[in-house]
Design an enzyme around this catalytic site. Structure first.
Site, short mmCIF file in Angstrom:
data_model
loop_
_atom_site.label_atom_id
_atom_site.label_comp_id
_atom_site.label_asym_id
_atom_site.label_seq_id
_atom_site.Cartn_x
_atom_site.Cartn_y
_atom_site.Cartn_z
N SER A 66 -12.15 48.52 28.42
CA SER A 66 -13.04 48.14 26.99
C SER A 66 -13.80 49.66 26.40
CB SER A 66 -14.17 46.86 26.57
OG SER A 66 -14.32 46.58 26.71
N TYR A 172 -22.56 41.25 23.37
CA TYR A 172 -21.23 42.48 23.81
C TYR A 172 -20.02 41.60 23.33
CZ TYR A 172 -17.24 45.20 25.69
OH TYR A 172 -16.81 46.04 25.88
N ASN A 174 -15.87 41.05 22.42
CA ASN A 174 -14.22 41.37 22.05
C ASN A 174 -14.16 41.68 20.80
OD1 ASN A 174 -13.86 42.79 24.50
ND2 ASN A 174 -13.47 40.73 25.20
N GLY A 312 -14.08 51.19 30.95
CA GLY A 312 -13.24 49.38 30.27
C GLY A 312 -13.02 49.10 32.00
#
Length: 367
Positions: A66, A172, A174, A312
């Site tokens: 991430s 959150y 993606n 990440g």
């Protein structure tokens, strides 16, 4: 243990001790780079490959998970600076093919306030889980070279109920960054990797960073990542250094090195990439978890002040990317591990993050 000292030749045993202890907490290997008032220190601990005695590379390529999101956000803001994207414009205006809620702005995508369902799955407050694309266990292992199109991931997300009305919460996802990358490609007419090269990698002379798309390859040299799973009642461990990262797409598919991450994040935080007003926008956090536009703001307490980061994690690989507000002190690291469906490495990852912040940014080194 492998140590490459800085040009000044400092011996900083406390840093070496830290990474050795982090390896002992459950990681296969650690490569660390610290740039601060003492100069640069680079070191590694652990193993490059499972079952082998070779030490990890100190500037090997690794999947940054991430941390990719910060690159995507920076690219969007650079295009805002060029007048090609409106930060508070409806994302639907750039991507009309998806029928997005017109209240969702580009800013909301970057700040995770859109309310869009996360295509890699959602954990709700009541403990229920709604699955998205497979990314765990034998199902992921068997399909780890499968290609997902970004549009496919977006449509999966939009087939699920939104978590909340746009701008009324934080979650959150993606998919927000899959959409942000599609906005970049739509307004420029070029692939994300090309824009990344034009606006960031080329100007900063970063040669170790890759946006792989659907390619499973990782440039040499690199350390190795692993995944443990159950198959017909048997525990198996497989090398997943090579895999197709299109399942996460712009949410976490990039590859880099500790040197490149330092070059990039010190330039960004030091004001050498974005106009000052847009860097301020990026670093202004929403109140829930302190997330700006593709970056976390963390108050480290007395003596440490604020640090900015976007770490990440992806299959068997972890990235750390921290900086002081002026870019003068950075910590970048790549950690490899044997991952699993239970995310059993997560507690060690949380501890490692805090340990690094305490020692490098809170003045506890050498005490």
């Amino acid at each position: 243990m492998s140590i490459i000292p800085s040009d000044q030749g400092q011996d900083r045993p406390e840093l070496q001790k830290t990474i050795e202890e982090i390896v002992e907490s459950g990681f296969l290997g650690v490569q660390l780079r610290v740039n601060d008032e003492q100069g640069e220190w680079v070191g590694s601990a652990g193993a490059r490959e499972l079952g082998q005695s070779g030490k990890p590379l100190t500037n090997g390529h690794f999947r940054i998970g991430s941390s990719t999101k910060n690159f995507v956000a920076t690219l969007v803001l650079l295009l805002v600076a060029e007048g090609r994207i409106g930060l508070d414009a409806p994302a639907d205006g750039y991507l009309p093919e998806f029928g997005l809620d017109r209240r969702i702005t580009v800013r909301m995508l970057l700040q995770h306030t859109s309310g869009i369902f996360n295509h890699t799955g959602e954990l709700y407050e009541d403990g229920t889980i709604t699955l998205g694309v497979p990314w765990q266990g034998k199902e992921w292992v068997d399909n780890r070279f499968h290609t997902y199109l970004p549009e496919e991931l977006v449509r999966l997300s939009l087939s699920k109920p939104a978590r909340f009305a746009p701008g009324t919460g934080w979650s959150y996802a993606n998919t927000n960054y899959v959409l942000a990358r599609l906005v970049i490609e739509k307004v420029t007419g070029r692939a994300f990797a090309e824009e990344l090269q034009r606006l960031i990698l080329g100007p900063l002379r970063m040669t170790g960073t890759v946006a792989p798309g659907a390619s499973p390859e990782i440039p040499e040299p690199h350390n190795h990542s692993y995944y443990r799973y159950e198959d017909a009642g048997q525990e198996k461990t497989v090398d997943v250094t090579r895999h197709n990262p299109s399942w996460v797409s712009a949410g976490g598919d990039m590859i880099s090195t500790t040197q490149d991450l330092h070059t990039y994040f010190s330039a960004l935080m030091g004001g050498r990439l974005l106009p000052a007003e847009l860097l301020t926008e990026m670093r202004t956090p929403e109140p829930t978890v302190g997330y700006g536009l593709g970056v976390f703001a963390q108050d480290t307490g007395p003596g440490g002040g604020t640090v900015f980061h976007h770490n990440g994690a992806t299959m068997g690989s972890v990235a750390l990317m921290y900086s002081t507000p002026d870019g003068s002190k950075t910590l970048t690291a790549g950690l490899t591990c044997v991952d699993d469906a239970d995310l059993s490495i997560a507690p060690a990852f949380q501890t490692a993050q805090q340990r690094f912040v305490d020692e490098v940014f809170c003045g506890k080194l050498g005490r």
